[in-house]
Every structure is written in structure tokens, then in C-alpha cells.
Design a protein around this motif. Structure first.
Motif, PDB file in Angstrom:
ATOM      1  N   GLU A   1     -15.260   5.423 -40.181  1.00 53.24           N
ATOM      2  CA  GLU A   1     -15.668   5.208 -38.800  1.00 53.24           C
ATOM      3  C   GLU A   1     -17.045   5.807 -38.588  1.00 53.24           C
ATOM      4  O   GLU A   1     -17.311   6.935 -38.979  1.00 53.24           O
ATOM      5  CB  GLU A   1     -14.657   5.863 -37.855  1.00 53.24           C
ATOM      6  N   GLU A  14     -18.827  14.339 -27.434  1.00 52.50           N
ATOM      7  CA  GLU A  14     -17.719  15.214 -27.849  1.00 52.50           C
ATOM      8  C   GLU A  14     -18.039  16.679 -27.553  1.00 52.50           C
ATOM      9  O   GLU A  14     -17.189  17.416 -27.053  1.00 52.50           O
ATOM     10  CB  GLU A  14     -17.417  15.011 -29.333  1.00 52.50           C
ATOM     11  N   ALA A  43     -14.847  12.259 -22.504  1.00 53.53           N
ATOM     12  CA  ALA A  43     -13.978  11.280 -23.166  1.00 53.53           C
ATOM     13  C   ALA A  43     -14.710   9.942 -23.253  1.00 53.53           C
ATOM     14  O   ALA A  43     -15.370   9.526 -22.294  1.00 53.53           O
ATOM     15  CB  ALA A  43     -12.686  11.125 -22.383  1.00 53.53           C
ATOM     16  N   TYR A  44     -14.596   9.285 -24.406  1.00 47.22           N
ATOM     17  CA  TYR A  44     -15.227   7.978 -24.572  1.00 47.22           C
ATOM     18  C   TYR A  44     -14.414   7.148 -25.550  1.00 47.22           C
ATOM     19  O   TYR A  44     -13.614   7.676 -26.331  1.00 47.22           O
ATOM     20  CB  TYR A  44     -16.667   8.109 -25.081  1.00 47.22           C
ATOM     21  N   THR A  45     -14.626   5.841 -25.498  1.00 43.25           N
ATOM     22  CA  THR A  45     -14.024   4.920 -26.449  1.00 43.25           C
ATOM     23  C   THR A  45     -15.164   4.227 -27.183  1.00 43.25           C
ATOM     24  O   THR A  45     -16.021   3.616 -26.540  1.00 43.25           O
ATOM     25  CB  THR A  45     -13.163   3.863 -25.721  1.00 43.25           C
ATOM     26  N   PRO A  46     -15.196   4.324 -28.521  1.00 40.72           N
ATOM     27  CA  PRO A  46     -16.251   3.649 -29.268  1.00 40.72           C
ATOM     28  C   PRO A  46     -15.943   2.156 -29.419  1.00 40.72           C
ATOM     29  O   PRO A  46     -14.773   1.770 -29.496  1.00 40.72           O
ATOM     30  CB  PRO A  46     -16.231   4.352 -30.626  1.00 40.72           C
ATOM     31  N   HIS A  47     -16.962   1.340 -29.430  1.00 41.09           N
ATOM     32  CA  HIS A  47     -16.821  -0.099 -29.650  1.00 41.09           C
ATOM     33  C   HIS A  47     -17.883  -0.528 -30.649  1.00 41.09           C
ATOM     34  O   HIS A  47     -19.009  -0.029 -30.622  1.00 41.09           O
ATOM     35  CB  HIS A  47     -17.022  -0.877 -28.342  1.00 41.09           C
ATOM     36  N   GLN A  54     -16.334  -8.033 -22.758  1.00 38.04           N
ATOM     37  CA  GLN A  54     -16.469  -7.191 -21.571  1.00 38.04           C
ATOM     38  C   GLN A  54     -17.183  -7.932 -20.444  1.00 38.04           C
ATOM     39  O   GLN A  54     -17.992  -8.825 -20.686  1.00 38.04           O
ATOM     40  CB  GLN A  54     -17.275  -5.928 -21.898  1.00 38.04           C
ATOM     41  N   THR A  94     -15.227   2.429 -15.572  1.00 35.21           N
ATOM     42  CA  THR A  94     -15.884   2.769 -16.839  1.00 35.21           C
ATOM     43  C   THR A  94     -17.097   1.867 -17.033  1.00 35.21           C
ATOM     44  O   THR A  94     -17.145   0.753 -16.519  1.00 35.21           O
ATOM     45  CB  THR A  94     -14.961   2.600 -18.072  1.00 35.21           C
ATOM     46  N   VAL A 135     -20.513   2.867 -26.488  1.00 34.99           N
ATOM     47  CA  VAL A 135     -19.487   3.807 -26.044  1.00 34.99           C
ATOM     48  C   VAL A 135     -19.107   3.448 -24.621  1.00 34.99           C
ATOM     49  O   VAL A 135     -19.957   3.068 -23.815  1.00 34.99           O
ATOM     50  CB  VAL A 135     -19.926   5.288 -26.125  1.00 34.99           C
ATOM     51  N   GLU A 136     -17.828   3.542 -24.338  1.00 39.29           N
ATOM     52  CA  GLU A 136     -17.302   3.280 -23.000  1.00 39.29           C
ATOM     53  C   GLU A 136     -16.806   4.598 -22.430  1.00 39.29           C
ATOM     54  O   GLU A 136     -16.056   5.318 -23.093  1.00 39.29           O
ATOM     55  CB  GLU A 136     -16.146   2.279 -23.090  1.00 39.29           C
ATOM     56  N   THR A 137     -17.247   4.917 -21.234  1.00 39.23           N
ATOM     57  CA  THR A 137     -16.861   6.181 -20.622  1.00 39.23           C
ATOM     58  C   THR A 137     -16.956   6.073 -19.107  1.00 39.23           C
ATOM     59  O   THR A 137     -17.401   5.062 -18.579  1.00 39.23           O
ATOM     60  CB  THR A 137     -17.740   7.341 -21.161  1.00 39.23           C
TER      61      THR A 137
END
Length: 161
Positions: free
Chosen positions: A6, A16, A21-25, A45, A129, A141-143
Motif C-alpha cells: 500500500e 496520521e 482520520a482519512y480514507t485513501p483512494h 465520486q 467528506t 485522500v477522503e476526510t
């Protein structure tokens, strides 16, 4: 069998460290950056939740960062007013790496070489988000927008045409 590793970008590390908090794409890409509307489509999206990071220079020479929805166009007059300048103009793509540490298509409001004054478009405050570049072409990144705005010390304004 090849092991999939990753990708962890500097933007992700900064998020971090800040406990954001985030979600990677990840999206498929070639050597050249694609426009933000295409990125939104590749990620499935809404174009109103995927934001692009634009860099401009004020009349006095100060650098400013503007974060707007990918389908929108930056209004240079509104942008200048938002940062207290008489006028702003986009920096040339050749200057981007030296000023920010990022290349076109991979520019993020997080983790630039210097902390520049940053303004998010006002719609960011009304969605749960948003997605911004993770600092590398092919990665987002989604946050929560409030977390990004706080982390970058950004203002919020109507800066689109």
C-alpha cells in the motif's frame, strides 16, 4: 506472487501524525495528470465532493492556495478579495514543484514545502467528506473538511466563478 504494498504518501503521514482520520483512494493513471472531473469519475465520486488545489501569486508576490470543487473554476477577483490582495494570478506549472513540493495533478493543500495562506471554497463546510490529492498523481485522500481546514489553518470563502 508479487506482494501488493500500500502506497503511503507524505500527505497520509501528516494526516496520521495530526490524528486526522482519512480514507485513501487510488485511481488508474498514466504519466500525465488527468483533470479532476475525470478523477472523480474514475473514483465513482460526486464532482462536488472532489476538490482540486490551485496555487496563485498575489501582486505583492505572496503565494496563496485555493481549494475548490474539481468542476468549478477559480474566480481570480473573488480569490484576491478572499486573501486581501488587489489581484492574484495562477503560478506557472513549471514553478509548482519548487514552490509546493508537488507536481501538477498531485498538488495537495497538506504538506507543502511552506505553509501558505489557504482558502477552501465555502461548499466544503456543507458536506460530510471531501477528497483532495494525497500528494501523488493517482492517489486521493477522503476526510472531513473541518479537519483539513483546521490542519491547514485555512479560511472559507466563495472563490469560484
Amino acid at each position: 506472487m508479487a506482494k501488493h504494498t500500500e502506497v503511503k504518501t507524505n500527505v497520509m503521514r501528516i494526516l496520521e501524525q495530526a490524528k486526522v482520520a482519512y480514507t485513501p483512494h487510488e485511481y488508474p493513471h498514466g504519466k500525465e495528470a488527468v483533470d479532476g472531473v475525470t478523477v472523480a469519475g474514475l473514483l465513482g465520486q460526486d464532482v462536488n465532493t472532489v476538490f482540486k488545489t490551485l496555487v496563485a501569486r498575489g501582486k505583492g508576490g505572496a503565494i496563496h492556495v485555493f481549494v475548490i470543487p474539481v468542476a468549478a473554476e477559480l474566480d481570480l477577483k473573488k480569490a484576491a478579495r478572499a486573501v486581501g490582495e488587489k489581484a492574484v494570478e495562477m503560478v506557472h506549472v513549471k514553478e509548482l514543484l519548487g514552490l509546493t513540493g508537488y507536481v501538477r495533478g498531485g498538488c495537495s493543500p497538506v504538506g507543502m514545502k511552506k505553509a501558505y495562506g489557504t482558502v477552501f471554497h465555502e461548499t466544503a463546510a456543507h458536506i460530510p467528506t471531501i477528497m483532495v490529492s494525497a500528494g501523488k498523481v493517482g492517489y486521493q485522500v477522503e476526510t472531513r473538511p473541518a479537519d483539513l481546514i483546521a490542519l491547514t489553518g485555512a479560511a472559507i470563502a466563495d472563490i469560484t466563478a
